[in-house]
Write a protein that holds these residues in place. Structure first.
Motif, PDB file in Angstrom:
ATOM      1  N   ARG A 164      47.871  16.339 -13.309  1.00  7.58           N
ATOM      2  CA  ARG A 164      46.612  16.758 -13.402  1.00  7.58           C
ATOM      3  C   ARG A 164      45.994  16.408 -14.843  1.00  7.58           C
ATOM      4  O   ARG A 164      46.672  16.688 -15.803  1.00  7.58           O
ATOM      5  CB  ARG A 164      46.055  18.041 -12.708  1.00  7.58           C
ATOM      6  CG  ARG A 164      46.586  18.582 -11.565  1.00  7.58           C
ATOM      7  CD  ARG A 164      45.646  18.047 -10.330  1.00  7.58           C
ATOM      8  NE  ARG A 164      46.108  16.868 -10.126  1.00  7.58           N
ATOM      9  CZ  ARG A 164      45.377  16.009  -9.133  1.00  7.58           C
ATOM     10  NH1 ARG A 164      44.084  16.550  -8.622  1.00  7.58           N
ATOM     11  NH2 ARG A 164      45.706  14.752  -8.564  1.00  7.58           N
ATOM     12  N   GLN A 165      44.683  16.048 -14.818  1.00 12.76           N
ATOM     13  CA  GLN A 165      44.147  15.663 -16.241  1.00 12.76           C
ATOM     14  C   GLN A 165      43.389  16.978 -16.789  1.00 12.76           C
ATOM     15  O   GLN A 165      42.638  16.600 -17.677  1.00 12.76           O
ATOM     16  CB  GLN A 165      43.041  14.533 -16.057  1.00 12.76           C
ATOM     17  CG  GLN A 165      43.695  13.109 -15.356  1.00 12.76           C
ATOM     18  CD  GLN A 165      42.760  12.146 -15.115  1.00 12.76           C
ATOM     19  OE1 GLN A 165      41.385  12.065 -15.861  1.00 12.76           O
ATOM     20  NE2 GLN A 165      42.873  11.339 -14.567  1.00 12.76           N
ATOM     21  N   PHE A 166      43.682  18.157 -16.359  1.00 10.03           N
ATOM     22  CA  PHE A 166      43.065  19.271 -16.964  1.00 10.03           C
ATOM     23  C   PHE A 166      44.231  20.075 -17.074  1.00 10.03           C
ATOM     24  O   PHE A 166      45.273  20.112 -16.390  1.00 10.03           O
ATOM     25  CB  PHE A 166      41.839  19.652 -16.126  1.00 10.03           C
ATOM     26  CG  PHE A 166      42.379  19.855 -14.569  1.00 10.03           C
ATOM     27  CD1 PHE A 166      43.059  21.012 -13.942  1.00 10.03           C
ATOM     28  CD2 PHE A 166      41.689  18.701 -13.805  1.00 10.03           C
ATOM     29  CE1 PHE A 166      43.101  20.908 -12.727  1.00 10.03           C
ATOM     30  CE2 PHE A 166      42.180  18.920 -12.335  1.00 10.03           C
ATOM     31  CZ  PHE A 166      42.977  19.790 -11.876  1.00 10.03           C
ATOM     32  N   SER A 167      43.944  21.332 -17.785  1.00  7.74           N
ATOM     33  CA  SER A 167      44.942  22.420 -17.975  1.00  7.74           C
ATOM     34  C   SER A 167      44.152  23.657 -17.976  1.00  7.74           C
ATOM     35  O   SER A 167      43.086  23.630 -17.799  1.00  7.74           O
ATOM     36  CB  SER A 167      45.627  22.168 -19.184  1.00  7.74           C
ATOM     37  OG  SER A 167      44.860  22.113 -20.486  1.00  7.74           O
ATOM     38  N   TRP A 168      44.909  24.857 -17.895  1.00  9.90           N
ATOM     39  CA  TRP A 168      44.177  26.262 -17.551  1.00  9.90           C
ATOM     40  C   TRP A 168      43.747  26.453 -19.047  1.00  9.90           C
ATOM     41  O   TRP A 168      42.639  26.872 -19.286  1.00  9.90           O
ATOM     42  CB  TRP A 168      45.050  27.039 -17.232  1.00  9.90           C
ATOM     43  CG  TRP A 168      44.294  28.345 -16.769  1.00  9.90           C
ATOM     44  CD1 TRP A 168      43.750  29.316 -17.385  1.00  9.90           C
ATOM     45  CD2 TRP A 168      43.980  28.707 -15.287  1.00  9.90           C
ATOM     46  NE1 TRP A 168      43.227  30.285 -16.781  1.00  9.90           N
ATOM     47  CE2 TRP A 168      43.214  29.816 -15.598  1.00  9.90           C
ATOM     48  CE3 TRP A 168      44.236  27.972 -14.116  1.00  9.90           C
ATOM     49  CZ2 TRP A 168      42.635  30.439 -14.467  1.00  9.90           C
ATOM     50  CZ3 TRP A 168      43.569  28.620 -12.907  1.00  9.90           C
ATOM     51  CH2 TRP A 168      42.923  29.669 -13.007  1.00  9.90           C
ATOM     52  N   PHE A 169      44.712  26.566 -20.098  1.00  8.49           N
ATOM     53  CA  PHE A 169      44.119  26.869 -21.469  1.00  8.49           C
ATOM     54  C   PHE A 169      44.763  25.637 -22.496  1.00  8.49           C
ATOM     55  O   PHE A 169      43.866  25.167 -23.045  1.00  8.49           O
ATOM     56  CB  PHE A 169      44.984  28.000 -22.055  1.00  8.49           C
ATOM     57  CG  PHE A 169      44.430  29.218 -21.389  1.00  8.49           C
ATOM     58  CD1 PHE A 169      43.221  29.501 -21.403  1.00  8.49           C
ATOM     59  CD2 PHE A 169      45.140  30.455 -20.734  1.00  8.49           C
ATOM     60  CE1 PHE A 169      42.326  30.797 -20.856  1.00  8.49           C
ATOM     61  CE2 PHE A 169      44.919  31.442 -20.340  1.00  8.49           C
ATOM     62  CZ  PHE A 169      43.533  31.789 -20.195  1.00  8.49           C
ATOM     63  N   VAL A 170      45.854  25.412 -22.221  1.00  7.66           N
ATOM     64  CA  VAL A 170      46.385  24.243 -23.133  1.00  7.66           C
ATOM     65  C   VAL A 170      47.148  23.253 -22.523  1.00  7.66           C
ATOM     66  O   VAL A 170      47.700  23.649 -21.532  1.00  7.66           O
ATOM     67  CB  VAL A 170      47.126  24.837 -24.573  1.00  7.66           C
ATOM     68  CG1 VAL A 170      46.148  25.671 -25.581  1.00  7.66           C
ATOM     69  CG2 VAL A 170      48.423  25.458 -24.169  1.00  7.66           C
ATOM     70  N   ASP A 171      47.276  22.016 -22.997  1.00 10.52           N
ATOM     71  CA  ASP A 171      48.370  21.221 -22.209  1.00 10.52           C
ATOM     72  C   ASP A 171      49.643  21.448 -22.167  1.00 10.52           C
ATOM     73  O   ASP A 171      50.174  22.061 -23.330  1.00 10.52           O
ATOM     74  CB  ASP A 171      48.404  19.860 -23.069  1.00 10.52           C
ATOM     75  CG  ASP A 171      47.045  19.101 -22.961  1.00 10.52           C
ATOM     76  OD1 ASP A 171      46.113  19.298 -22.213  1.00 10.52           O
ATOM     77  OD2 ASP A 171      46.759  18.230 -23.980  1.00 10.52           O
ATOM     78  N   GLY A 172      50.123  21.485 -21.141  1.00 11.95           N
ATOM     79  CA  GLY A 172      51.605  22.087 -20.519  1.00 11.95           C
ATOM     80  C   GLY A 172      51.897  23.309 -20.432  1.00 11.95           C
ATOM     81  O   GLY A 172      52.904  24.043 -20.342  1.00 11.95           O
ATOM     82  N   ASP A 173      50.754  24.256 -20.194  1.00  9.00           N
ATOM     83  CA  ASP A 173      50.719  25.713 -20.101  1.00  9.00           C
ATOM     84  C   ASP A 173      51.504  26.128 -18.622  1.00  9.00           C
ATOM     85  O   ASP A 173      52.066  27.087 -18.616  1.00  9.00           O
ATOM     86  CB  ASP A 173      49.478  26.358 -20.155  1.00  9.00           C
ATOM     87  CG  ASP A 173      48.188  25.938 -19.437  1.00  9.00           C
ATOM     88  OD1 ASP A 173      48.471  24.944 -18.600  1.00  9.00           O
ATOM     89  OD2 ASP A 173      47.216  26.201 -19.862  1.00  9.00           O
ATOM     90  N   PHE A 174      51.274  25.092 -17.671  1.00 12.40           N
ATOM     91  CA  PHE A 174      51.709  25.218 -16.464  1.00 12.40           C
ATOM     92  C   PHE A 174      53.003  24.374 -16.401  1.00 12.40           C
ATOM     93  O   PHE A 174      53.053  23.433 -16.945  1.00 12.40           O
ATOM     94  CB  PHE A 174      50.835  24.701 -15.338  1.00 12.40           C
ATOM     95  CG  PHE A 174      49.744  25.575 -14.778  1.00 12.40           C
ATOM     96  CD1 PHE A 174      49.513  26.963 -15.455  1.00 12.40           C
ATOM     97  CD2 PHE A 174      49.149  25.444 -13.633  1.00 12.40           C
ATOM     98  CE1 PHE A 174      48.546  27.571 -14.913  1.00 12.40           C
ATOM     99  CE2 PHE A 174      48.023  26.256 -13.165  1.00 12.40           C
ATOM    100  CZ  PHE A 174      47.754  27.577 -13.930  1.00 12.40           C
ATOM    101  N   ILE A 175      54.088  25.186 -15.674  1.00  7.31           N
ATOM    102  CA  ILE A 175      55.154  24.591 -15.465  1.00  7.31           C
ATOM    103  C   ILE A 175      55.205  23.609 -14.713  1.00  7.31           C
ATOM    104  O   ILE A 175      54.519  23.412 -13.512  1.00  7.31           O
ATOM    105  CB  ILE A 175      56.251  25.477 -15.174  1.00  7.31           C
ATOM    106  CG1 ILE A 175      56.575  26.607 -15.961  1.00  7.31           C
ATOM    107  CG2 ILE A 175      57.716  24.929 -14.653  1.00  7.31           C
ATOM    108  CD1 ILE A 175      57.484  28.000 -15.345  1.00  7.31           C
TER     109      ILE A 175
END
Length: 379
Positions: A164-175
């Protein structure tokens, strides 16, 4: 007749209030997202001022609304002093330990805590709107739970399995999981749950149990906003808007409605720490209520921008004089300190709205209108 049926629905406050401020935000932002391709070229990115409205004015502001339910309520503080005293300290200490292990570890844990909080809020609203549905087969309640969890968890599973081109807080925060088959399987299961939900609703109508409008609108808004914001569109602005508005606006409204009921019930003997707090919960004082929340949110985000991010100098110009501590060892304690209000909000929210607890004061306050109607109807 239609008005009578509407009034008999299990609203929290009233049909007008719930529809306007708790249920409509998710539906309206979904419709706006669907219209996004028509203006996509003009709104391909989240502008700084739109970011200010969404992130500061809604997302961060809703965190501070919890203060009126907890730390600004003398009776609540006295009832659970250890919870309210230790939570922020432990959140800070735990966050510092995580940041010491690695900044990405800190943001990843905070992101998953936020996800849990967002999912549980929708579940909580679902159970509140289903509170009068007693005497039904246990399977029906399990289907309701599966439906609201499916509406939130399926998009999250899809997100983990697709770039996805978005993140929750920062890039790579989701596994990142390279398991597209998992997303497909979850989608099939989710579709089966929605089918079972539709059959269950048809059975309720056939039994003469009626149609629970707020519960169904809550599920509709949740399912559409999460699916459209995460799965259908791969756009940071669409995700930010659907994610924040569908979550933050109802929470701010819930706290205001709760505070209004509390002020009315308690009168001159209000348990708020100061009498002036109770005056915020009138229609005339809504701008002031929002100004307090947005002011605290602006201060927090200004500190983040001045000390760490340095991304919105045009908005937080007054904070640009602060020393930039990005890439400094000071972030080990500073970042968790700045995130402490958010982390505290996530933790406390898991305790202060528990539906399973019987005869709690918060239920008497939250459902004050319902209790008043029941008393009037008694002989």
């Amino acid at each position: 007749m239609a008005q009578s049926l509407l009034n008999r629905q299990p609203w929290i406050f009233s049909a007008r209030f719930d529809l306007g401020f708790i249920l409509a935000p998710a539906v309206l932002v979904t419709l706006a997202a669907l219209a996004w391709p028509l203006v996509g070229s003009a709104l391909s990115e989240t502008s700084p001022w739109l970011w200010l409205v969404l992130v500061v004015g809604v997302d961060v502001a809703h965190v501070y609304s919890t203060l009126f339910r907890t730390y600004l309520d003398r009776a609540e503080l006295a009832a659970r002093p250890w919870l309210y005293g230790l939570t922020p300290l432990l959140a800070w200490a735990g966050g510092s330990l995580l940041y010491w292990c690695g900044s990405l570890i800190f943001w990843r844990v905070l992101a998953y805590a936020a996800v849990f909080h967002f999912v549980r809020q929708q579940y909580g609203f679902m159970m509140i709107y289903a509170r009068r549905e007693r005497g039904l087969p246990p399977l029906f309640r399990r289907i309701d739970k599966a439906a609201i969890y499916g509406a939130t968890l399926y998009p999250l599973i899809y997100w983990h399995c697709h770039s996805r081109q978005f993140s929750w807080f920062v890039d790579g925060d989701f596994i990142r999981l390279d398991l597209p088959l998992l997303a497909t399987t979850a989608g099939i299961a989710y579709g089966a749950i929605l089918a079972a939900y539709a059959v269950k609703e048809a059975m309720l109508l056939r039994r003469g149990a009626g149609f629970n409008l707020p519960r169904n609108l809550l599920l509709l808004g949740t399912a559409t906003s999460w699916f459209i914001g995460i799965v259908l569109f791969d756009n940071d602005l669409v995700f930010t808007a659907t994610n924040i508005i569908a979550h933050g606006v109802p929470y701010i409204a819930l706290i205001w409605g709760y505070g209004r009921n509390q002020a009315r019930l308690q009168g001159a003997s209000s348990s708020f720490l100061a009498p002036s707090i109770a005056r915020l919960f009138t229609w005339r004082a809504v701008p002031l209520y929002l100004a307090v929340l947005i002011g605290l949110a602006f201060l927090e985000e200004g500190l983040w921008d001045g000390l760490v991010w340095r991304e919105h100098g045009g908005i937080f110009g007054i904070f640009e004089k602060l020393p930039s501590l990005d890439a400094s060892n000071a972030l080990i304690w500073l970042a968790p300190l700045l995130a402490m209000p958010q982390a505290t909000h996530y933790i406390l929210d898991a305790f202060i709205w528990r539906m399973q607890t019987r005869d709690t004061n918060w239920k008497q306050v939250l459902f004050a209108q319902e209790r008043a109607v029941q008393q009037v109807g008694q002989p």
